[in-house]
Design a protein around this motif. Structure first.
Motif, PDB file in Angstrom:
ATOM      1  N   UNK A 103      36.524  70.040  93.836  1.00  0.00           N
ATOM      2  CA  UNK A 103      35.125  69.739  94.107  1.00  0.00           C
ATOM      3  C   UNK A 103      34.420  69.524  92.771  1.00  0.00           C
ATOM      4  N   UNK A 104      33.840  68.364  92.598  1.00  0.00           N
ATOM      5  CA  UNK A 104      33.179  68.017  91.347  1.00  0.00           C
ATOM      6  C   UNK A 104      31.771  67.507  91.627  1.00  0.00           C
ATOM      7  N   UNK A 105      30.998  67.332  90.575  1.00  0.00           N
ATOM      8  CA  UNK A 105      29.644  66.799  90.719  1.00  0.00           C
ATOM      9  C   UNK A 105      29.656  65.335  91.147  1.00  0.00           C
ATOM     10  N   UNK A 106      30.825  64.691  91.072  1.00  0.00           N
ATOM     11  CA  UNK A 106      30.951  63.295  91.492  1.00  0.00           C
ATOM     12  C   UNK A 106      31.624  63.153  92.846  1.00  0.00           C
ATOM     13  N   UNK A 107      31.876  64.277  93.524  1.00  0.00           N
ATOM     14  CA  UNK A 107      32.519  64.248  94.823  1.00  0.00           C
ATOM     15  C   UNK A 107      33.870  64.952  94.806  1.00  0.00           C
ATOM     16  N   UNK A 108      34.592  64.862  95.920  1.00  0.00           N
ATOM     17  CA  UNK A 108      35.889  65.512  96.050  1.00  0.00           C
ATOM     18  C   UNK A 108      36.989  64.604  95.503  1.00  0.00           C
ATOM     19  N   UNK A 109      37.968  65.249  94.842  1.00  0.00           N
ATOM     20  CA  UNK A 109      39.118  64.510  94.321  1.00  0.00           C
ATOM     21  C   UNK A 109      40.385  65.178  94.851  1.00  0.00           C
ATOM     22  N   UNK A 110      41.169  64.440  95.600  1.00  0.00           N
ATOM     23  CA  UNK A 110      42.451  64.939  96.094  1.00  0.00           C
ATOM     24  C   UNK A 110      43.510  64.636  95.037  1.00  0.00           C
ATOM     25  N   UNK A 111      44.348  65.600  94.730  1.00  0.00           N
ATOM     26  CA  UNK A 111      45.320  65.438  93.648  1.00  0.00           C
ATOM     27  C   UNK A 111      46.668  66.020  94.033  1.00  0.00           C
ATOM     28  N   UNK A 112      47.687  65.569  93.313  1.00  0.00           N
ATOM     29  CA  UNK A 112      49.001  66.184  93.449  1.00  0.00           C
ATOM     30  C   UNK A 112      49.194  67.305  92.445  1.00  0.00           C
ATOM     31  N   UNK A 113      48.737  67.081  91.231  1.00  0.00           N
ATOM     32  CA  UNK A 113      48.793  68.070  90.152  1.00  0.00           C
ATOM     33  C   UNK A 113      47.437  68.093  89.466  1.00  0.00           C
ATOM     34  N   UNK A 114      46.953  69.287  89.125  1.00  0.00           N
ATOM     35  CA  UNK A 114      45.717  69.416  88.368  1.00  0.00           C
ATOM     36  C   UNK A 114      46.026  70.079  87.023  1.00  0.00           C
ATOM     37  N   UNK A 115      45.428  69.554  85.963  1.00  0.00           N
ATOM     38  CA  UNK A 115      45.604  70.087  84.615  1.00  0.00           C
ATOM     39  C   UNK A 115      44.249  70.520  84.085  1.00  0.00           C
ATOM     40  N   UNK A 116      44.137  71.781  83.721  1.00  0.00           N
ATOM     41  CA  UNK A 116      42.910  72.295  83.134  1.00  0.00           C
ATOM     42  C   UNK A 116      42.968  72.192  81.616  1.00  0.00           C
ATOM     43  N   UNK A 117      42.168  71.286  81.061  1.00  0.00           N
ATOM     44  CA  UNK A 117      42.036  71.152  79.610  1.00  0.00           C
ATOM     45  C   UNK A 117      40.555  71.321  79.272  1.00  0.00           C
ATOM     46  N   UNK A 118      39.943  72.298  79.908  1.00  0.00           N
ATOM     47  CA  UNK A 118      38.485  72.452  79.887  1.00  0.00           C
ATOM     48  C   UNK A 118      38.017  73.658  79.081  1.00  0.00           C
ATOM     49  N   UNK A 119      38.735  73.957  77.995  1.00  0.00           N
ATOM     50  CA  UNK A 119      38.246  74.936  77.033  1.00  0.00           C
ATOM     51  C   UNK A 119      38.584  76.375  77.348  1.00  0.00           C
ATOM     52  N   UNK A 120      38.203  77.286  76.426  1.00  0.00           N
ATOM     53  CA  UNK A 120      38.619  78.693  76.537  1.00  0.00           C
ATOM     54  C   UNK A 120      38.066  79.427  77.758  1.00  0.00           C
ATOM     55  N   UNK A 121      36.939  78.970  78.290  1.00  0.00           N
ATOM     56  CA  UNK A 121      36.404  79.580  79.509  1.00  0.00           C
ATOM     57  C   UNK A 121      36.752  78.771  80.736  1.00  0.00           C
TER      58      UNK A 121
END
Length: 360
Positions: A135-153
């Motif tokens: 769930x994002x501010x631009x809508x829902x994104x369906x994925x096969x794999x998600x990668x978190x590269x969004x910083x230390x928090x």
């Protein structure tokens, strides 16, 4: 929106992961919460040479292509690091590398990813995961794999139930006008107990900043930066920017279900000096290749965890041990810092910077 691999964060780790996932044949979408890539700049903007990186991470393999940066992005070659104790005594360590404008470097990495077909969505904030969708501010994104590269928090790490970075320390940085020579200056003590400062020369200016351990330092990083600025008479030309830097080394778990974390989100930062750029690119490549292979042929994501352990566990473990020793012995007062730096000397301090053991 539907994609094979969703990368959250368009910094060096995210852009590298996205690029290599696309090279494996996956459809890749990368989201960045900011409207522009690479700004604000919140790091020291230095990259060690290939030789230094290979020496720190000998199991990383052939890194030449990964660190093939256009000459136009290399602003100044670095010839060494000067370590300065609380009384101003300098110890020179031979060390090679170069400095850059991080915003231009980040845009270069994103451009390389886009050349391979990666779709970039800017101004898109990742919120949470529900029912296999982001769930994002631009809508829902369906994925096969998600990668978190969004910083230390990392919100992605939290959504995946992965460990969080503990004891991150605050650091602030800005640009100062002037010619500072071909050496990085690292100041230990003389600012506040447990705090350190840096001058990292660029072309006609330098990246200057202060970081600190909240366990030892009263006051804020911004307050100590102002003291550092006054002492050295810096002509500051940009706004002061801050971030939190992981200080405990790589997280014990990097994979959960169909998700992974990389870069600062994974604690892939050298604990003794806060350097994370080389690790972001090395780990980003592995992460992207594994994610792409998962989308194309069902490869296990645990291969990413295994490879990161093989490449990073020993050097980052040594660096974390060295930092604990420094916390116990060197911090707390300028006198203790001065004594410890004198005992270690330039050779052992060089080992400290390079993730090597400082004592047999």
């Amino acid at each position: 929106m539907k994609t094979d691999v969703l990368v959250v964060g368009a910094g060096p780790a995210g852009a590298t992961a996205a690029r290599y996932a696309a090279l494996r044949g996956a459809r890749v979408t990368m989201v960045e919460r900011r409207p522009d890539v690479g700004v604000p700049v919140r790091c020291g903007e230095m990259m060690p040479s290939d030789k230094e990186i290979a020496g720190m991470f000998p199991n990383a393999g052939d890194i030449a292509a990964l660190f093939d940066v256009p000459n136009a992005l290399r602003l100044r070659e670095i010839e060494g690091i000067k370590l300065i104790d609380p009384k101003g005594k300098e110890s020179l360590i031979a060390f090679s590398g170069y400095t850059m404008d991080r915003d231009a470097f980040d845009r270069h990495l994103v451009s390389e990813a886009e050349k391979e077909g990666v779709e970039l969505v800017k101004g898109c904030l990742f919120k949470r995961i529900e029912g296999g969708r982001a769930l994002t501010s631009s809508g829902e994104i369906e994925y096969g794999v998600i990668i978190g590269a969004d910083g230390p928090g990392s919100r992605v790490a939290r959504a995946l139930g992965l460990p969080k970075n503990v004891d991150p320390y605050p650091a602030v940085t800005a640009q100062a006008r002037g010619d500072f020579g071909p050496y990085v200056h690292m100041f230990f003590g003389g600012i506040a107990p447990g705090a350190y400062g840096w001058i990292i020369p660029k072309r006609g200016q330098a990246n200057v900043g202060v970081g600190l351990s909240p366990r030892f330092s009263a006051g804020t990083a911004r307050e100590h930066f102002e003291s550092f600025r006054e002492r050295h008479g810096f002509d500051i030309t940009t706004r002061l920017e801050g971030k939190h830097v992981p200080s405990r080394g790589m997280l014990p778990r990097l994979v959960s279900g169909n998700g992974m974390v990389v870069g600062d989100a994974a604690g892939q930062v050298i604990p003794v000096n806060g350097g994370g750029l080389p690790l972001a690119l090395i780990a980003g490549k592995v992460c992207g290749e594994v994610a792409g292979d998962r989308a194309v042929n069902g490869r296990s994501l645990t291969d990413y965890q295994d490879e990161c352990m093989r490449v990073f566990r020993k050097p980052l473990g040594i660096a974390a041990s060295n930092k604990r020793l420094a916390d116990a012995l060197a911090f707390g007062s300028d006198r203790r810092t001065e004594l410890c730096m004198g005992v270690l000397g330039a050779r052992r301090m060089g080992n400290l910077i390079r993730c090597r053991r400082i004592f047999p």
